[in-house]
Design a protein around this motif. Structure first.
Motif, mmCIF file in Angstrom:
data_model
loop_
_atom_site.group_PDB
_atom_site.id
_atom_site.type_symbol
_atom_site.label_atom_id
_atom_site.label_comp_id
_atom_site.label_asym_id
_atom_site.label_seq_id
_atom_site.Cartn_x
_atom_site.Cartn_y
_atom_site.Cartn_z
ATOM 1 N N ARG A 266 2.797 17.065 50.608
ATOM 2 C CA ARG A 266 4.166 17.481 50.974
ATOM 3 C C ARG A 266 5.095 16.271 51.083
ATOM 4 N NH1 ARG A 266 1.054 21.258 53.915
ATOM 5 N NH2 ARG A 266 0.971 19.961 55.786
ATOM 6 N N GLN A 267 4.585 15.183 51.644
ATOM 7 C CA GLN A 267 5.436 14.004 51.774
ATOM 8 C C GLN A 267 5.812 13.448 50.406
ATOM 9 O OE1 GLN A 267 6.971 13.121 54.305
ATOM 10 N NE2 GLN A 267 7.852 11.207 53.563
ATOM 11 N N ALA A 268 4.886 13.452 49.462
ATOM 12 C CA ALA A 268 5.190 12.979 48.110
ATOM 13 C C ALA A 268 6.243 13.864 47.457
ATOM 14 C CB ALA A 268 3.917 12.955 47.265
ATOM 15 N N ILE A 269 6.167 15.151 47.661
ATOM 16 C CA ILE A 269 7.148 16.070 47.066
ATOM 17 C C ILE A 269 8.528 15.867 47.686
ATOM 18 C CG2 ILE A 269 7.773 18.524 46.902
ATOM 19 C CD1 ILE A 269 4.783 19.097 46.495
ATOM 20 N N ARG A 270 8.572 15.639 49.003
ATOM 21 C CA ARG A 270 9.867 15.372 49.650
ATOM 22 C C ARG A 270 10.533 14.135 49.045
ATOM 23 N NH1 ARG A 270 6.586 16.180 54.500
ATOM 24 N NH2 ARG A 270 6.930 18.306 55.290
ATOM 25 N N GLN A 271 9.717 13.157 48.679
ATOM 26 C CA GLN A 271 10.245 11.903 48.156
ATOM 27 C C GLN A 271 10.545 11.961 46.658
ATOM 28 O OE1 GLN A 271 7.114 9.542 50.985
ATOM 29 N NE2 GLN A 271 8.042 8.328 49.360
ATOM 30 N N THR A 272 10.139 13.052 45.990
ATOM 31 C CA THR A 272 10.338 13.134 44.540
ATOM 32 C C THR A 272 11.119 14.401 44.204
ATOM 33 O OG1 THR A 272 8.113 14.112 44.292
ATOM 34 C CG2 THR A 272 8.287 11.728 44.063
ATOM 35 N N TRP A 273 10.497 15.346 43.505
ATOM 36 C CA TRP A 273 11.249 16.494 42.992
ATOM 37 C C TRP A 273 11.683 17.479 44.062
ATOM 38 C CZ3 TRP A 273 8.685 20.949 44.097
ATOM 39 C CH2 TRP A 273 7.279 20.962 44.078
ATOM 40 N N GLY A 274 11.112 17.380 45.270
ATOM 41 C CA GLY A 274 11.524 18.287 46.336
ATOM 42 C C GLY A 274 12.739 17.825 47.112
ATOM 43 N N ASN A 275 13.302 16.686 46.753
ATOM 44 C CA ASN A 275 14.507 16.191 47.418
ATOM 45 C C ASN A 275 15.663 17.179 47.216
ATOM 46 O OD1 ASN A 275 16.867 14.841 48.175
ATOM 47 N ND2 ASN A 275 16.164 12.863 47.405
ATOM 48 N N GLU A 276 16.205 17.697 48.298
ATOM 49 C CA GLU A 276 17.226 18.750 48.216
ATOM 50 C C GLU A 276 18.573 18.250 47.687
ATOM 51 O OE1 GLU A 276 15.859 21.780 51.783
ATOM 52 O OE2 GLU A 276 17.081 20.034 52.305
#
Length: 342
Positions: free
Chosen positions: A105-115
Motif C-alpha cells: 500500500r505504501q508503494a502504491i501511495r508513492q506511485t500510481w495511487g497518488n491522488e
C-alpha cells in the motif's frame, strides 16, 4: 512497539499463507461469513469474533459459495472521503488489498495511487480489505488502525480476507460508493500487483471533457471464455455453481473501470444473482443480465501479462499486470519524465 508489531506481522505472514492455501485446497471448509445468519448485527466486537478460529464460519452447500447479499459492516470507514473541497471525484479508485500488505500500500501511495497525479481532475483512493486471518489478528488489526490514522485511506469490511472472498470485496466496495460517493463519475477496480498509468486512463480513455457514459465499463475484454473444470486449479468452477459451457464477456480482474451509474445497476442485479467467487466473471454475469457488454478500450492498453518496462511504451498504456511494489518504486521516478522525454 511499532517495530515489534511489524516483526510479528512479518513472522506471521508465512503461517497466513499456509493457512490460506489449506483453505483453498480443503473442500470441506465452508464459505466465510463473520457471524451466524440468525444474528443480523454483531453483539460484540467483530474483531474478537474473527479471532475465534473457525468458530464463526457458516456451513454452505459448497466451499466456493458466497453469502451475498449480506449486511457486512464497514469496520474502518471514511464516509466523508468524497466530500473534500475539490468537489465530486471524477475517478474513485477501489484498490483490492490484503491486511498484511502494508509495504504494498505504501508503494502504491508513492506511485500510481497518488491522488494528485492528474492535474485538474479529482481522484479519490481507498484500499479495500477484509479481516485478518486468525493468526496474529489482533496485532495486525492494531497496525491497520495505526496505518489508517496516518493516511485515512483504508476501507475494512467484516468478512475474512481471502482470495475466494474477492467478489465480496468488490461488491462491498461498490456498496460504499453507492452510499458515500455516488457523485463520483467513474469507479476503478484495481489490484495491487499492477503498473497503472492514471493520466492515460483519465485523459485518453475516460476523457473528462466528453459527456458521461452511463453504461460504460472497459478493460481487457475476455470473450466467450470456457469455465475451468479441473479441481485444484486456482480458477476452478464447479458445475453446480455455474453449469453453462461459456462465460459471458467480461473485463479482466487486475483492473477495469466503469461509470458510477453502471456500478449502481450492477449492484442491483448482483443482489438477485447467485454470487460466484470469480469477481470479474461475476461482473460479466451482471452485465449479461442487464443486456450490456463491455466497451472496447484503446487496443493493447490493458495488459493482463507481464511486459518489460519501457518509458515511452508505458506512457501509452493503462495497466500492466504482474508488477511488484519494489519494481514500481524503481521505475516510477523515470516514468514521471515521460511527458518531457517521449
Amino acid at each position: 512497539m511499532r517495530r515489534q508489531l511489524i516483526l510479528k506481522v512479518l513472522l506471521g505472514s508465512a503461517f497466513m499463507v499456509v493457512l490460506l492455501v489449506d483453505q483453498q485446497q480443503n473442500s470441506s471448509i465452508p464459505s466465510m461469513a463473520p457471524w451466524p445468519s440468525s444474528q443480523k448485527t454483531p453483539t460484540e466486537d467483530p474483531l474478537s469474533l474473527s479471532s475465534r478460529k473457525f468458530e464463526w464460519w457458516v456451513q454452505t452447500p459448497h466451499p466456493l459459495d458466497l453469502r451475498y447479499p449480506y449486511p457486512y459492516p464497514f469496520l474502518i470507514n471514511h464516509p466523508d472521503k468524497c466530500e473534500g473541497p475539490r468537489g465530486a471525484p471524477f475517478l474513485l479508485m477501489l484498490v483490492m488489498t490484503r491486511p498484511q500488505d502494508v509495504v504494498v500500500r505504501q508503494a502504491i501511495r508513492q506511485t500510481w495511487g497518488n491522488e494528485t497525479l492528474v492535474p485538474g481532475v479529482v481522484i479519490c483512493r481507498l484500499f479495500v480489505l477484509g479481516l485478518p486471518q486468525p493468526l496474529f489478528a489482533q496485532e495486525l488489526q492494531t497496525l491497520l488502525e495505526e496505518e489508517d490514522r496516518e493516511y485515512g485511506d483504508l476501507l475494512q469490511v467484516g468478512f475474512l480476507d481471502t482470495y475466494r472472498n474477492l467478489t465480496l470485496k468488490v461488491l462491498t466496495g461498490l456498496e460504499w460508493m453507492a452510499q458515500y460517493c455516488h457523485t463520483a463519475h467513474y469507479v476503478l477496480k484495481v489490484d495491487t500487483d499492477v503498473f497503472l498509468n492514471p493520466s492515460f486512463l483519465v485523459q485518453q480513455v475516460l476523457q473528462p471533457n466528453r459527456p458521461l457514459q452511463p453504461n460504460f465499463i472497459t478493460g481487457h475484454i475476455y470473450r466467450n471464455p470456457v469455465p475451468l473444470r479441473t479441481q485444484g486449479h486456482k480458477w476452478y468452477m464447479p458445475p453446480e455453481l455455474y453449469s453453462q459451457n461459456k462465460y459471458p464477456a467480461y473485463c479482466g480482474g487486475p483492473g477495469y473501470v466503469m461509470s458510477s451509474s453502471l456500478a449502481l445497476r450492477i449492484l442491483t442485479v448482483a443482489k438477485r444473482l447467485k454470487a460466484i467467487y470469480l469477481e470479474d466473471v461475476f461482473v460479466g454475469l451482471c452485465l449479461k443480465q442487464l443486456g450490456l457488454k463491455p466497451t472496447p478500450a484503446p487496443p493493447n492498453t490493458f495488459l493482463m501479462f507481464r511486459k518489460k518496462y519501457d518509458l515511452c511504451a508505458f506512457r501509452r498504456l493503462v495497466l500492466v499486470h504482474h508488477f511488484q511494489p519494489q519494481e514500481l518504486l524503481q521505475i516510477w521516478p523515470d516514468f514521471l519524465t515521460a511527458n518531457t522525454t517521449c
